[in-house]
Design an enzyme around this catalytic site. Structure first.
Site, PDB file in Angstrom:
ATOM      1  N   VAL A 155     -33.304   5.796  -5.087  1.00 56.29           N
ATOM      2  CA  VAL A 155     -33.461   4.367  -5.348  1.00 56.29           C
ATOM      3  C   VAL A 155     -34.203   4.199  -6.669  1.00 56.29           C
ATOM      4  O   VAL A 155     -35.220   4.833  -6.903  1.00 56.29           O
ATOM      5  CB  VAL A 155     -34.282   3.674  -4.236  1.00 56.29           C
ATOM      6  CG1 VAL A 155     -34.313   2.177  -4.486  1.00 56.29           C
ATOM      7  CG2 VAL A 155     -33.692   3.982  -2.882  1.00 56.29           C
ATOM      8  N   ASP A 187     -28.607  -0.078  11.974  1.00 57.85           N
ATOM      9  CA  ASP A 187     -29.742   0.824  11.770  1.00 57.85           C
ATOM     10  C   ASP A 187     -31.006   0.028  11.545  1.00 57.85           C
ATOM     11  O   ASP A 187     -31.787   0.320  10.636  1.00 57.85           O
ATOM     12  CB  ASP A 187     -29.447   1.755  10.582  1.00 57.85           C
ATOM     13  CG  ASP A 187     -30.426   2.928  10.500  1.00 57.85           C
ATOM     14  OD1 ASP A 187     -30.505   3.554   9.427  1.00 57.85           O
ATOM     15  OD2 ASP A 187     -31.119   3.182  11.509  1.00 57.85           O
TER      16      ASP A 187
END
Lengths: 953, 200
Positions: free
Chosen positions: A95, A193
């Protein structure tokens, strides 16, 4: 060139484009030099503004750059995104923090190790349609990366390491997470999730990340046993067994999250008790093994949580909205298998209401009311009135053309929109029936149809609010956003039909004839309903733009007082105006606008305003250009952004680009009256006398004549031709006064005062300054007058004015960072304390190249803090530093324009070089000044001084 | 348009469009005979109005012709895409002819600005750029006909990716790559930068 050669180039091109930086370098190293030159010259075309992808006329952003990379590093670019730093490693890949160079916006980019499946790319489209304050927005998707909203804060997981949360927080966060689920489930997206690691806790609440991403690598052919995704601790029983997931799977995970927030521990075989009991029941039902026994929808869950919650719902939610929710829930609207009718990328054309009542008060009014109601929605996009005007022009129809269903359909087709919203009102005795229908304009399919009956004319606007909400629901807007953005018309806008009618007339006048034409209608609306906040706000905005800053501020103050009644969008408008025109706090204004742009990403208005005064006033010209382009992208029919691109380029000394921008606007039939002034100065900066005269000759009507006379006066003053300049001002000032533009006249007087003061004509300067203050006491007039008075020796008067400015404008950006530092520095200089002066001007350094308020209409006063700083250094005997400051003035011709300091800076530079002992340079600078002043009036004090000094060199 | 009767010409044109969509190649020729004069007439009219400040985008004109000549409720989406594809081609021809008739010529020196991301503009000011682009595009199409077609459809016709897919029967990925490459190539040609291919 042979076909084989061409083939080679093309293949290499695509291979290089899709390679990593390292691979590309290797590839190019292996090819022969000529081929490499070809490729490099092709890649060289990929920079510059023209290549930032803008969708064509009607296009969705499908034709985005197709850049594929497997690894990135800080400093590299991924299409329009510039990577800044790595934020961390996620489950799928890395990220990064990046900047979207088109918008100047920080984003988060997640790269993944594998390419996304085609199926995921389709899903990504649906995910990107999620637009909700509690959902982390997906902005963009590439072959193996995702661009998302950058969320500041910590994860819930990190927060929970310190123990459980207090019940207030749990209820608040819980309702926000539930809201996010409602939004996603309503669009057929399941998270799969959900866990504390995927929930960010920030200043403005909770954001859920990574909706639907858990499945992105999966292929359809993968067998059941391989399809287990998700984190074991939060997985629902059916997920663990590899069975397909649905929204109740998310609800199970939600239960786990709630439990963990309350107890600090994960769900396990032994469960702790929870208080209050109501909440425990809710959690337990989430955690039922059998999905059929759980809460069946996130919306129901949200309702149940709310019943526990002491957090009050928004007090002004309309009763009809609640009724609609109940009805929708009862009719099972939350079924996941029903496709949304519209997506956020669809546009709607609003037709005029057919008025079958015979009462003219309903003409135009209902459409205006419905527009205001629908504009509240971050989900729906209406085709703007400006764009409709443009299309009507092209259809050779007058601007007042009635928007019948037929005309609207044609407009819908021409603008690439999806649906037309048509309606009617008819009367049955004292009853009124409102009817509204949305139809797909290509296929004719009816998307939604609603009718509402009401007793009595006074109730019509309320019925209109109700019908608007129903239509929004039917068109696919999520109930969460409707709840958040639903202020009823009669409260937010006005309860008077007559006032609304006047307001609609104002809008029509605005688009057909411009701001001044709208003003009488707005005044009428206010006369009928003094509580009509938006009318006050609009009036304030328009007056200010015409140079009537005091009047503008007054009106905005009234609107500000009424701000709690209005809808969310209108409230942001008023807040922005308040900072823009009352407090003058530009940084705050910018924040309001950025938040607005975030919440309403398809609204062209916010970027359009960012491109205006707030960008000029803070000197953020590049930002202004980006915002203008963004506004144009969202709605190419609004004229102002084209003009602001020209102005920003002018300030950056990019004169060719400024001229191009004007050309671009002219080609699109967006020519504005103000272009005259910009062209005049572009000619001036080129030394094109004939060009300048041409623009002057073009000035149509009185308004432009006073303005053009003033600019001509400045140009003359700059060359020292004060007698002629004074004649010009004698034209400009009375013309402005006759047109009742006192403040504008005041600005002209003040400019003249400043020029006289610079040149050493003390008595004249004083006289002018006082005359200016007689005319107006606005911020910019006071500053300019104070400046002139300081220079002409009346320090006490100058200081009094400075104190007044400080008292009246404690937060105003130009006042705090340019005006007061400059005035205080002048005061220090008068007391022979030059280093104090420099000290006082420290504050102004970040604003050296911003545009002061005097530059808005008067086009003077730019870079003054640097000029005065230079003078201070000069007095202190520090020649080099002084020279640097004066050089700043000379290096920013696009900001200084025809202000006399542009000429005087040469003289001052000469003095600075003389002080440093650099004779040749000093001489040259003096010569530059004297050349500019070759036709000047001989009796001007500063000229006499300059000649004398030059002789001694 | 309105719910009343569609006139016979519109019906005929709509039928031709559908026939062509079903594979009747001869229908295309007859369709062109109807559409081309209409488009050219309208273009002329709008360019004459330019003095009054009425310049407009070429794609808007194509839309107008479509609305005038075709019964939009009776036509499938793919046939519509094909209409626009053909109209884009015509539009290009008309703009170039108009520029040449007015005596505009591509002169050497600073190249005119062309913004491929927007659409072609009908106005004398834009003529030099149209001619420059046309020349570059023609040369380009000799080596890369499909890529040049993508540019033509998009710039002169304003077709979306899906419409180009329907009209040319190529995949979205190919369209994107073609567009990307074509833009680089054409911008280079229009900017006279170094690296001119030898023998050109």
């Amino acid at each position: 060139m042979t076909p084989e050669r061409f083939r080679q180039i093309e293949e290499l091109y695509h291979a290089a484009r899709e390679a990593t930086a390292g691979e590309r370098a290797a590839l190019l190293a292996q090819t022969d030099p000529e081929l490499r030159r070809e490729l490099e010259s092709l890649f060289a075309q990929r920079t510059g503004d023209e290549f930032l992808e803008r969708p064509a006329v009607r296009n969705a952003p499908e034709l985005l750059e197709d850049v594929t990379v497997a690894a990135v590093a800080a400093g590299t670019c991924l299409g329009p995104y510039r990577i800044e730093s790595k934020l961390g490693e996620g489950g799928m890949g890395e990220v990064y923090r990046a900047v979207d160079t088109r918008l100047g916006r920080a984003v988060a980019i997640k790269t993944t190790r594998e390419q996304f499946s085609a199926r995921f790319e389709r899903e990504a489209r649906a995910i990107s349609a999620l637009n909700h304050p509690n959902v982390c927005t997906l902005h963009d998707v590439g072959p193996n990366y995702l661009v998302m909203e950058l969320v500041e804060g910590e994860t819930l997981a990190a927060r929970l390491k310190d123990g459980p949360l207090p019940i207030q927080a749990v209820l608040l966060y819980g309702s926000q997470i539930a809201a996010a689920l409602v939004e996603a489930h309503g669009k057929g997206i399941i998270h799969r999730d959900l866990k504390p690691g995927n929930i960010m806790v920030g200043k403005s609440g909770v954001k859920v990340l990574d909706f639907g991403l858990a499945r992105m690598g999966q292929d359809e052919t993968v067998t059941a046993s391989q399809m287990i995704v998700g984190t074991p601790a939060y997985m629902a029983p059916e997920q663990r067994e590899g069975k397909p997931a649905d929204d109740r799977t998310d609800i199970y995970a939600f239960g786990c999250v709630l439990y963990e927030m309350l107890t600090g521990a994960r769900v396990g075989p032994q469960r702790r008790r929870i208080r209050p009991r109501k909440l425990e029941r809710i959690v337990n039902r989430c955690l039922e093994e059998d999905p059929g026994r759980r809460w069946q929808s996130a919306a129901k869950l949200q309702q149940e949580l709310a019943a526990v919650s002491p957090v009050r719902r928004k007090a002004y939610m309309a009763a009809s909205a609640a009724a609609v929710l109940a009805l929708a829930a009862a009719t099972g609207y939350f079924s996941l298998h029903r496709p949304p009718k519209l997506t956020v990328k669809d546009k709607i054309v609003l037709a005029d209401f057919e008025n079958k009542t015979g009462d003219p008060v309903f003409d135009q009014t209902l459409r205006q009311g419905l527009t205001v109601q629908l504009e509240q929605s971050p989900f729906l996009t209406l085709v703007s009135d400006q764009q409709i005007q443009q299309v009507l022009r092209f259809m050779n129809r007058p601007p007042e053309t009635l928007l019948t269903p037929e005309v609207s359909r044609e407009i819908c087709e021409r603008t690439g929109s999806t649906a037309v919203l048509e309606g009617s009102i008819k009367g049955l005795g004292s009853q009124y029936v409102l009817w509204l229908r949305a139809r797909n304009c290509r296929t004719g399919e009816v998307l939604a149809e609603q009718q509402e009956q009401t007793e009595g004319k006074e109730k019509v606007l309320k019925a209109l609010s109700g019908i608007a909400i129903q239509i929004r629901t039917r068109l696919g807007e999520s109930l969460a956003t409707i709840q958040e953005h639903s202020t009823p018309l009669e409260q937010a806008t006005t309860s008077s039909l007559e006032a609304l009618k006047a307001y609609s007339a104002a809008k029509v006048a605005l688009y057909a004839h411009g701001g001044p034409a709208a003003i009488p209608h707005l005044q009428q609306a206010i006369a009928i309903d003094p509580q009509f906040a938006m009318a006050h706000a609009d009036l304030g905005f328009m007056s200010w733009n015409m140079g009537q800053t005091d009047l503008g501020a007054e009106q905005v103050r009234i609107a500000y007082g009424l701000r709690d009644r209005v809808s969310d969008r209108e409230r942001r408008y008023i807040l922005m105006l308040y900072d823009r025109q009352v407090t003058g706090n530009l940084q705050k204004e910018l924040q309001t606008l950025e938040s607005w742009a975030q919440t309403y990403p398809r609204d062209a208005y916010a970027p359009g305003i960012i491109a205006g005064w707030v960008a000029y006033g803070t000197g953020q010209y590049e930002r202004g250009i980006q915002a203008s382009e963004e506004a144009i992208r969202l709605d190419p029919s609004i004229p102002f952004p084209y003009e602001s691109i020209a102005i920003h380029n002018l300030r950056l000394d990019r004169f060719t680009q400024a001229a191009d921008a004007l050309q671009r606007a002219a080609e699109r039939n967006m020519e504005q009256p103000d272009f005259l002034v910009i062209r005049y100065y572009l000619a001036f900066l080129k030394g094109d006398q004939a060009g300048m005269e041409r623009e002057v000759a073009r000035a149509p009507g009185q308004h432009a004549q006073d303005l053009m006379s003033h600019h001509q006066a400045l140009v003359l003053a700059r060359s020292g031709r004060m007698r002629e300049a004074r004649t010009m001002w004698e034209r400009a000032i009375p013309l402005a006064r006759q047109a009742n533009k006192r403040e504008t006249a005041g600005i002209y007087e003040a400019a003249a005062a400043v020029c006289e003061a610079h040149f050493g004509n003390r008595a004249a300067a004083k006289e002018r300054a006082l005359a200016a203050l007689e005319l107006a006491k606005g911020r910019d007039v006071e500053y300019a007058a104070a400046y002139a008075l300081a220079l002409s020796g009346d320090l006490p008067a100058s200081q009094r004015l400075a104190a007044d400015l400080e008292k009246r404008f404690p937060e105003d950006t130009p006042v705090q960072f340019e005006y007061l530092p400059t005035l205080r520095a002048l005061s220090a200089l008068a007391h022979r304390a030059p280093l104090d002066a420099v000290e006082r001007l420290q504050r102004a350094v970040p604003y050296d190249f911003a545009m002061p308020g005097t530059a808005f209409v008067g086009m003077f006063g730019g870079v003054y803090p640097a000029y005065v700083r230079g003078e201070a250094y000069l007095v202190a005997g520090r020649g080099q530093e002084a020279a640097a400051e004066f050089q700043k003035v000379l290096n920013h011709r696009g900001i200084v324009l025809a202000d006399p300091v542009g000429a005087l800076a040469h003289l001052q530079l000469g003095r600075a070089y003389a002080v440093s002992g650099d004779r040749p340079r000093a001489k040259s600078a003096y010569q530059d000044f004297l050349a500019l002043w070759k036709d000047a009036d001989p009796d001007i004090p500063v000229l006499k001084q300059a000649s004398a000094e030059y002789a001694k060199l | 348009m309105n719910g009343g009767s569609i006139d016979t010409r519109t019906a005929e044109i709509t039928n031709l469009l559908r026939a062509w969509g079903s594979g009747d190649e001869a229908a295309l020729a007859r369709l062109t005979e109807h559409v081309y004069p209409e488009l050219r007439l309208m273009a002329r009219r709008y360019m004459k109005n330019e003095a009054q400040g009425n310049s407009l985008q070429a794609t808007a004109l194509v839309h107008e012709v479509y609305l005038r000549l075709v019964d939009v409720t009776n036509v499938e989406w793919q046939a519509r895409a094909q209409f626009f594809a053909v109209a884009a081609q015509m539009m290009r021809r008309i703009l170039v002819d108009a520029a040449r008739t007015r005596g505009s010529r591509r002169r050497d020196g600073i190249p005119p600005k062309v913004n491929l991301d927007e659409s072609a503009i009908l106005s004398p000011a834009a003529e030099r750029s149209i001619l420059a682009l046309d020349e570059a595009l023609t040369a380009f199409s000799q080596m890369a006909p499909r890529q040049a077609k993508v540019v033509e459809l998009r710039y002169f016709g304003g077709l979306t990716e899906e419409e180009i897919e329907a009209a040319l029967k190529i995949s979205p990925r190919t369209i994107r790559r073609d567009w990307d490459f074509a833009k680089s190539w054409l911008m280079r040609e229009l900017n006279h930068t170094i690296g001119k291919p030898s023998g050109h």
